[in-house]
Design a protein around this motif. Structure first.
Motif, PDB file in Angstrom:
ATOM      1  N   THR A 416      14.980 -79.395 -34.517  1.00 21.92           N
ATOM      2  CA  THR A 416      14.450 -78.098 -34.969  1.00 21.92           C
ATOM      3  C   THR A 416      14.106 -78.149 -36.452  1.00 21.92           C
ATOM      4  O   THR A 416      14.806 -78.785 -37.248  1.00 21.92           O
ATOM      5  CB  THR A 416      15.484 -76.986 -34.715  1.00 21.92           C
ATOM      6  N   ALA A 417      13.028 -77.472 -36.820  1.00 17.28           N
ATOM      7  CA  ALA A 417      12.660 -77.278 -38.223  1.00 17.28           C
ATOM      8  C   ALA A 417      12.862 -75.802 -38.578  1.00 17.28           C
ATOM      9  O   ALA A 417      12.576 -74.915 -37.767  1.00 17.28           O
ATOM     10  CB  ALA A 417      11.210 -77.677 -38.461  1.00 17.28           C
ATOM     11  N   PHE A 418      13.358 -75.551 -39.772  1.00 16.86           N
ATOM     12  CA  PHE A 418      13.682 -74.202 -40.228  1.00 16.86           C
ATOM     13  C   PHE A 418      12.893 -73.927 -41.509  1.00 16.86           C
ATOM     14  O   PHE A 418      13.047 -74.631 -42.503  1.00 16.86           O
ATOM     15  CB  PHE A 418      15.184 -74.084 -40.457  1.00 16.86           C
ATOM     16  N   TYR A 419      12.041 -72.926 -41.456  1.00 20.29           N
ATOM     17  CA  TYR A 419      11.135 -72.622 -42.574  1.00 20.29           C
ATOM     18  C   TYR A 419      11.897 -72.018 -43.755  1.00 20.29           C
ATOM     19  O   TYR A 419      12.668 -71.062 -43.611  1.00 20.29           O
ATOM     20  CB  TYR A 419      10.060 -71.651 -42.102  1.00 20.29           C
ATOM     21  N   TYR A 420      11.641 -72.603 -44.933  1.00 17.94           N
ATOM     22  CA  TYR A 420      12.243 -72.138 -46.193  1.00 17.94           C
ATOM     23  C   TYR A 420      11.179 -71.314 -46.917  1.00 17.94           C
ATOM     24  O   TYR A 420      10.174 -71.850 -47.387  1.00 17.94           O
ATOM     25  CB  TYR A 420      12.641 -73.356 -47.015  1.00 17.94           C
ATOM     26  N   ASP A 421      11.403 -70.031 -47.050  1.00 13.55           N
ATOM     27  CA  ASP A 421      10.384 -69.114 -47.561  1.00 13.55           C
ATOM     28  C   ASP A 421      10.367 -69.124 -49.088  1.00 13.55           C
ATOM     29  O   ASP A 421      10.653 -68.131 -49.762  1.00 13.55           O
ATOM     30  CB  ASP A 421      10.660 -67.705 -47.027  1.00 13.55           C
ATOM     31  N   ALA A 430      12.201 -57.395 -54.350  1.00 10.06           N
ATOM     32  CA  ALA A 430      12.850 -57.216 -53.056  1.00 10.06           C
ATOM     33  C   ALA A 430      12.476 -58.315 -52.077  1.00 10.06           C
ATOM     34  O   ALA A 430      13.293 -58.697 -51.217  1.00 10.06           O
ATOM     35  CB  ALA A 430      12.497 -55.846 -52.482  1.00 10.06           C
ATOM     36  N   ASP A 431      11.264 -58.851 -52.180  1.00  7.56           N
ATOM     37  CA  ASP A 431      10.864 -59.928 -51.277  1.00  7.56           C
ATOM     38  C   ASP A 431      11.768 -61.149 -51.458  1.00  7.56           C
ATOM     39  O   ASP A 431      12.132 -61.815 -50.486  1.00  7.56           O
ATOM     40  CB  ASP A 431       9.409 -60.323 -51.538  1.00  7.56           C
ATOM     41  N   ARG A 432      12.092 -61.457 -52.704  1.00  4.76           N
ATOM     42  CA  ARG A 432      12.994 -62.578 -52.959  1.00  4.76           C
ATOM     43  C   ARG A 432      14.357 -62.327 -52.313  1.00  4.76           C
ATOM     44  O   ARG A 432      14.901 -63.190 -51.608  1.00  4.76           O
ATOM     45  CB  ARG A 432      13.180 -62.790 -54.465  1.00  4.76           C
ATOM     46  N   ASP A 433      14.934 -61.162 -52.544  1.00  8.41           N
ATOM     47  CA  ASP A 433      16.259 -60.864 -52.014  1.00  8.41           C
ATOM     48  C   ASP A 433      16.285 -60.914 -50.493  1.00  8.41           C
ATOM     49  O   ASP A 433      17.229 -61.438 -49.883  1.00  8.41           O
ATOM     50  CB  ASP A 433      16.720 -59.493 -52.508  1.00  8.41           C
ATOM     51  N   GLU A 434      15.245 -60.380 -49.865  1.00 10.87           N
ATOM     52  CA  GLU A 434      15.197 -60.385 -48.404  1.00 10.87           C
ATOM     53  C   GLU A 434      15.025 -61.804 -47.869  1.00 10.87           C
ATOM     54  O   GLU A 434      15.644 -62.176 -46.859  1.00 10.87           O
ATOM     55  CB  GLU A 434      14.054 -59.491 -47.921  1.00 10.87           C
ATOM     56  N   ALA A 435      14.208 -62.607 -48.526  1.00  9.26           N
ATOM     57  CA  ALA A 435      14.005 -63.982 -48.071  1.00  9.26           C
ATOM     58  C   ALA A 435      15.298 -64.781 -48.148  1.00  9.26           C
ATOM     59  O   ALA A 435      15.622 -65.559 -47.235  1.00  9.26           O
ATOM     60  CB  ALA A 435      12.911 -64.652 -48.905  1.00  9.26           C
ATOM     61  N   LEU A 442      20.138 -66.990 -41.048  1.00 10.17           N
ATOM     62  CA  LEU A 442      19.608 -67.792 -39.947  1.00 10.17           C
ATOM     63  C   LEU A 442      20.143 -69.221 -39.984  1.00 10.17           C
ATOM     64  O   LEU A 442      20.386 -69.823 -38.928  1.00 10.17           O
ATOM     65  CB  LEU A 442      18.078 -67.792 -39.976  1.00 10.17           C
ATOM     66  N   ALA A 443      20.323 -69.764 -41.163  1.00  7.13           N
ATOM     67  CA  ALA A 443      20.872 -71.123 -41.264  1.00  7.13           C
ATOM     68  C   ALA A 443      22.258 -71.184 -40.646  1.00  7.13           C
ATOM     69  O   ALA A 443      22.562 -72.086 -39.848  1.00  7.13           O
ATOM     70  CB  ALA A 443      20.907 -71.570 -42.718  1.00  7.13           C
ATOM     71  N   GLU A 444      23.119 -70.235 -40.987  1.00 12.74           N
ATOM     72  CA  GLU A 444      24.462 -70.233 -40.407  1.00 12.74           C
ATOM     73  C   GLU A 444      24.419 -69.949 -38.917  1.00 12.74           C
ATOM     74  O   GLU A 444      25.210 -70.504 -38.139  1.00 12.74           O
ATOM     75  CB  GLU A 444      25.347 -69.215 -41.129  1.00 12.74           C
ATOM     76  N   GLY A 445      23.495 -69.087 -38.506  1.00 11.58           N
ATOM     77  CA  GLY A 445      23.364 -68.799 -37.081  1.00 11.58           C
ATOM     78  C   GLY A 445      23.000 -70.032 -36.269  1.00 11.58           C
ATOM     79  O   GLY A 445      23.499 -70.231 -35.153  1.00 11.58           O
ATOM     80  N   LEU A 446      22.138 -70.860 -36.803  1.00 20.17           N
ATOM     81  CA  LEU A 446      21.794 -72.098 -36.123  1.00 20.17           C
ATOM     82  C   LEU A 446      22.972 -73.067 -36.083  1.00 20.17           C
ATOM     83  O   LEU A 446      23.279 -73.662 -35.041  1.00 20.17           O
ATOM     84  CB  LEU A 446      20.595 -72.758 -36.807  1.00 20.17           C
ATOM     85  N   LEU A 447      23.646 -73.217 -37.215  1.00 20.34           N
ATOM     86  CA  LEU A 447      24.732 -74.192 -37.287  1.00 20.34           C
ATOM     87  C   LEU A 447      25.896 -73.814 -36.378  1.00 20.34           C
ATOM     88  O   LEU A 447      26.498 -74.678 -35.734  1.00 20.34           O
ATOM     89  CB  LEU A 447      25.211 -74.322 -38.740  1.00 20.34           C
ATOM     90  N   GLU A 448      26.231 -72.534 -36.304  1.00 19.39           N
ATOM     91  CA  GLU A 448      27.376 -72.147 -35.481  1.00 19.39           C
ATOM     92  C   GLU A 448      27.063 -72.240 -33.986  1.00 19.39           C
ATOM     93  O   GLU A 448      27.956 -72.164 -33.152  1.00 19.39           O
ATOM     94  CB  GLU A 448      27.855 -70.750 -35.849  1.00 19.39           C
ATOM     95  N   ARG A 449      25.791 -72.430 -33.654  1.00 17.88           N
ATOM     96  CA  ARG A 449      25.392 -72.686 -32.261  1.00 17.88           C
ATOM     97  C   ARG A 449      25.145 -74.179 -32.019  1.00 17.88           C
ATOM     98  O   ARG A 449      24.628 -74.561 -30.975  1.00 17.88           O
ATOM     99  CB  ARG A 449      24.119 -71.893 -31.927  1.00 17.88           C
ATOM    100  N   VAL A 482      11.853 -72.581 -36.485  1.00 16.99           N
ATOM    101  CA  VAL A 482      12.434 -71.251 -36.660  1.00 16.99           C
ATOM    102  C   VAL A 482      11.810 -70.611 -37.889  1.00 16.99           C
ATOM    103  O   VAL A 482      11.856 -71.181 -38.985  1.00 16.99           O
ATOM    104  CB  VAL A 482      13.968 -71.322 -36.807  1.00 16.99           C
ATOM    105  N   MET A 483      11.217 -69.424 -37.702  1.00 16.88           N
ATOM    106  CA  MET A 483      10.530 -68.721 -38.777  1.00 16.88           C
ATOM    107  C   MET A 483      11.231 -67.395 -39.066  1.00 16.88           C
ATOM    108  O   MET A 483      11.338 -66.544 -38.187  1.00 16.88           O
ATOM    109  CB  MET A 483       9.080 -68.442 -38.390  1.00 16.88           C
ATOM    110  N   PRO A 484      11.699 -67.191 -40.298  1.00 25.22           N
ATOM    111  CA  PRO A 484      12.204 -65.873 -40.675  1.00 25.22           C
ATOM    112  C   PRO A 484      11.041 -64.913 -40.887  1.00 25.22           C
ATOM    113  O   PRO A 484       9.889 -65.342 -41.053  1.00 25.22           O
ATOM    114  CB  PRO A 484      12.934 -66.150 -41.991  1.00 25.22           C
ATOM    115  N   PRO A 485      11.292 -63.613 -40.904  1.00 30.00           N
ATOM    116  CA  PRO A 485      10.209 -62.670 -41.222  1.00 30.00           C
ATOM    117  C   PRO A 485       9.674 -62.940 -42.623  1.00 30.00           C
ATOM    118  O   PRO A 485      10.449 -63.129 -43.566  1.00 30.00           O
ATOM    119  CB  PRO A 485      10.906 -61.304 -41.149  1.00 30.00           C
ATOM    120  N   SER A 486       8.367 -62.997 -42.773  1.00 30.12           N
ATOM    121  CA  SER A 486       7.780 -63.269 -44.086  1.00 30.12           C
ATOM    122  C   SER A 486       6.325 -62.846 -44.121  1.00 30.12           C
ATOM    123  O   SER A 486       5.592 -63.005 -43.138  1.00 30.12           O
ATOM    124  CB  SER A 486       7.871 -64.758 -44.427  1.00 30.12           C
TER     125      SER A 486
END
Length: 779
Positions: A416-421, A430-435, A442-449, A482-486
């Motif tokens: 899997t590839a995980f997009y770094y925004d 606010a865009d920085r804080d949300e990213a 999401l990173a922790e969500g992937l690792l714990e699975r 995996v793409m976060p909202p951006s």
């Protein structure tokens, strides 16, 4: 691709052994330096990273008595003799490229060549509009540091430093010396609302790259938070230029020089553990920067990662860069400012945390040339003879070397590839804080699975190659992204994703993490487990860690239906695991880990859990102090203790030996066994390392735990001795020591207050138990 190499696991080459950061902070007495080098080798260290600390580095806050002068002919003569001794001892030598840190200034010598032209420049708000200012370094003060974006600076740095080493020890390049360590290089940092990164031709470079003039926008860029989307877009272009200049004018010239001289360029940036550092910390783009190194790395200091404390994905930035560029080694500088109470189990947790995230090469901080006067406080932990636990250092070095060696073999399996925004982080507000929030979640969500991933960015997506339902980025091929909202993904990156999904590629959102490919099956699901995998020909390695302080029993099913072997890193044994169809049950100790080889051949049976009658060794016990470590008037004192055994209960020995006792003490008990035979001795809780003898014969020693030993009992009377060693924290914890250092050994380390807080966690010491014998069989 070759398979698993048993010989490498049992006896790893020196390049896999963690290197000791060896601080040069005194007169370079060659006889003493060679003695220290041999001491390191005698304690299992097979790799060193000599770290000069010149007098001019930080004369007011971290004074040093190092002489002869840094980069002088006399200095290089000493270096040549040390490297020759490393070759004789079979040690790997890292070439550290600076005097102190950050790298790039040759400890002030670059600035001496052109104090005005090489000065760090920023744009500030003068009150009447944006203004370019040159930094004037106060004197006395730290060695002045140049602007790495200014043409000519890096070339001067290479001439002064790297060419000097080439002349002195170039005949060792590619052999004893393989790697160059660059430490926290940085361009002038952009500080939100205060200043902007700059160099004299920055505006011209920006115009060439982005097609418009930057100068009319400087006033808006100095506003924080950014007032609107238009300003954010300029900010993104601004940081893009900063990042590209940093690569072109520092990191890539270093790499070119290293490759030309049979060396690998490596090291780490500054503040890479904080995603906002891409805008604020002077490196511009962490993934671009790490891809520009042959040995990408990270820095882990002052509990940036810690059991029960902070956790973060940032080690994966370096391992992702290595995977995608085909680099074999991924580095981490670790332990600095964790304090002298850093416990062996905590060390192992940290190493495992990094290994399972793709790090496989380590530099440990630090072994210092001198601990005299102000250096008694210094940057802690103090590795070396002043540390009570130093006698166990060979276990630390050997275990880490075996794991690192195996996890640098073969090829990583990362589906899997995980997009770094990063563009949203550059945009700010606010865009920085949300990213950043989405990134961490999401990173922790992937690792714990147990969903293994690499981190990717817009550059890579734009240049990715579609191979059916897989997406190739460099040397890696991914099944899912995996793409976060951006709203900041570039048009070129978005076009790649659209084209890929059109042919069946999988792009997953925040609610789809479970749909990412898993490396193995875990039953029942266990968020505490982390896993990585490497393919070695027709074999596969799985490294699985339990990151919680509770035991875990799970059934693991590997992807391959082949024999499973447990690779024991403490001694290199290969133990057969009872498995069917690649599935088996495993018990993970609290903070435990296991390395499994699928398709391997075992040379040992897997030890079975001890079952049988239990004999509790509740007492009476005696306790006898053997050796004491304490700070003296000018340096540490290590002295034998002449004392007789005295009755003592199991538990915290401070009640018997005093609050400030650091060292080792022997617990002893005599007991009767109903028969002779094999038993398992379980010491229970030990703080923090133990050596066991039974009836005068040494049974074994343990550094990380669990503290279980196989013993052979006599029928009738037996005598058990358990020598326990604690940390140096107790000896330096008293307020009187802190006051003495402040008055008589100034200046106290700038890290002092932080380290003292950490060290308070480790003051309880001794054999806590319960101690018991499980009588397994008689003979």
């Amino acid at each position: 691709m070759s398979g698993f190499r048993c010989s490498v696991f049992r006896d790893p080459p020196s390049r896999h052994c963690p290197a000791l950061f060896w601080f040069l902070n005194d007169r370079l007495d060659l006889r003493e330096l060679l003695r220290q080098l041999r001491d390191m080798a005698a304690h299992g260290a097979r790799s060193v990273c000599l770290h000069p600390l010149p007098r001019e580095f930080r004369p007011t806050t971290m004074p040093s008595a190092m002489s002869p002068p840094y980069l002088s002919p006399s200095y290089f003569r000493v270096i040549r003799r040390i490297v020759a001794e490393c070759e004789k001892l079979g040690l790997n030598y890292w070439l550290y490229d600076e005097g102190g840190w950050p790298s790039g200034g040759a400890c002030g010598q670059v600035m001496k060549l052109d104090p005005i032209g090489y000065a760090r420049t920023t744009v500030v708000d003068s009150g009447q509009g944006p203004e370019v200012r040159r930094e004037v370094s106060p004197q006395p003060g730290p060695a002045p540091y140049p602007n790495l974006l200014t043409p000519g600076v890096t070339e001067a740095f290479l001439r002064l430093t790297h060419e000097g080493y080439r002349r002195a020890v170039g005949d060792h390049f590619g052999r004893t010396i393989r790697w160059v360590f660059t430490d926290e290089p940085a361009m002038p940092a952009t500080q939100p609302g205060r200043c902007l990164t700059w160099t004299d031709d920055f505006g011209a470079v920006f115009r060439r790259q982005h097609g418009y003039a930057l100068e009319p926008h400087l006033a808006d860029l100095l506003r924080w938070p950014p007032p609107n989307r238009a300003v954010q877009e300029v900010r993104v272009d601004f940081h893009d230029t900063c990042s590209r200049l940093f690569l072109e004018r520092y990191l890539l010239p270093l790499r070119r020089w290293c490759r030309q001289h049979r060396l690998l360029s490596g090291g780490h940036l500054n503040g890479e553990d904080e995603p906002r550092g891409n805008a604020d910390y002077g490196y511009g783009h962490v993934l671009r920067g790490l891809r520009a190194m042959d040995l990408p790395g990270v820095d882990v200091i002052w509990r940036q990662l810690f059991p029960g404390g902070r956790r973060h994905v940032f080690p994966k930035y370096a391992s992702s860069a290595a995977h995608q560029t085909g680099r074999r080694f991924v580095a981490a500088e670790i332990f600095a400012v964790y304090g002298n109470g850093f416990q062996p189990r905590q060390m192992r947790w940290l190493v495992d945390y990094l290994l399972v995230r793709g790090i496989n090469t380590f530099v440990l901080s630090n072994y210092a040339q001198t601990r005299r006067d102000h250096a008694m406080a210094g940057c802690r932990p103090h590795l070396g003879p002043v540390d009570p636990l130093w006698e166990y250092a060979d276990i630390l070095h050997g275990t880490v070397a075996r794991l690192g060696a195996m996890l640098s073999q073969g090829e990583p399996v990362v589906p899997t590839a995980f997009y770094y925004d990063i563009r949203a982080i550059w945009a700010g507000g606010a865009d920085r804080d949300e990213a950043i929030a989405w990134h961490d979640r999401l990173a922790e969500g992937l690792l714990e699975r147990q969903r293994e991933f690499d981190v990717i960015d817009d550059d890579q997506l734009a240049g990715a190659r579609i191979e059916g339902r897989r997406l190739r980025i460099g040397r890696q091929s991914y099944e899912a992204v995996v793409m976060p909202p951006s709203s900041w993904v570039t048009a070129a990156a978005r076009a790649t994703l659209d084209a890929w999904t059109a042919v069946g590629g999988r792009v997953l959102g925040p609610d789809d993490l479970a749909a990412a490919p898993a490396l193995l099956e875990v039953d029942p699901p266990c968020p505490a487990l982390r896993v990585c995998k490497r393919r070695l020909g027709d074999q596969a390695l799985y490294f699985v860690t339990n990151e919680e302080d509770t035991p875990v029993r799970v059934r693991l099913t590997l992807a391959e239906d082949r024999p499973v072997v447990f690779c024991r890193p403490s001694d290199g044994a290969l133990c057969a695991v009872p498995a069917e169809g690649g599935a088996f049950t495993w018990d993970f100790e609290p903070w435990g880990s296991a390395l499994f080889l699928s398709g391997g051949e075992a040379d040992h049976d897997l030890p079975t859990p001890a079952v049988g009658p239990t004999l509790a060794l509740d007492g009476p016990w005696t306790l006898q102090p053997l050796r004491c470590h304490r700070p003296g008037a000018h340096t540490y004192e290590v002295t034998p203790v002449k004392a007789s055994p005295a009755p003592a209960a199991l538990g915290d020995w401070r009640a018997s030996l005093g609050e400030d006792f650091s060292g080792k003490a022997r617990y002893a008990i005599a007991f009767d066994s109903p028969h002779a035979g094999v038993a398992t001795l379980d010491l229970g809780e030990v703080r923090y390392a133990a050596t066991v003898t039974l009836n005068g014969r040494r049974v074994g020693r343990e550094f990380f735990g669990p503290f279980r030993f196989e013993v052979r009992l006599r029928r009738g009377r037996n005598r058990l001795a358990v020598t326990v060693t604690n940390t140096l924290a107790n000896a330096i914890a008293p307020a009187a020591v802190e006051a003495y250092w402040a008055e008589h050994c100034p200046p106290v380390s700038p890290y002092e207050s932080r380290q003292r807080v950490f060290e308070r966690d480790s003051l309880s010491s001794g054999l806590f138990g319960p101690v018991r014998l499980i009588l397994r069989r008689a003979y």
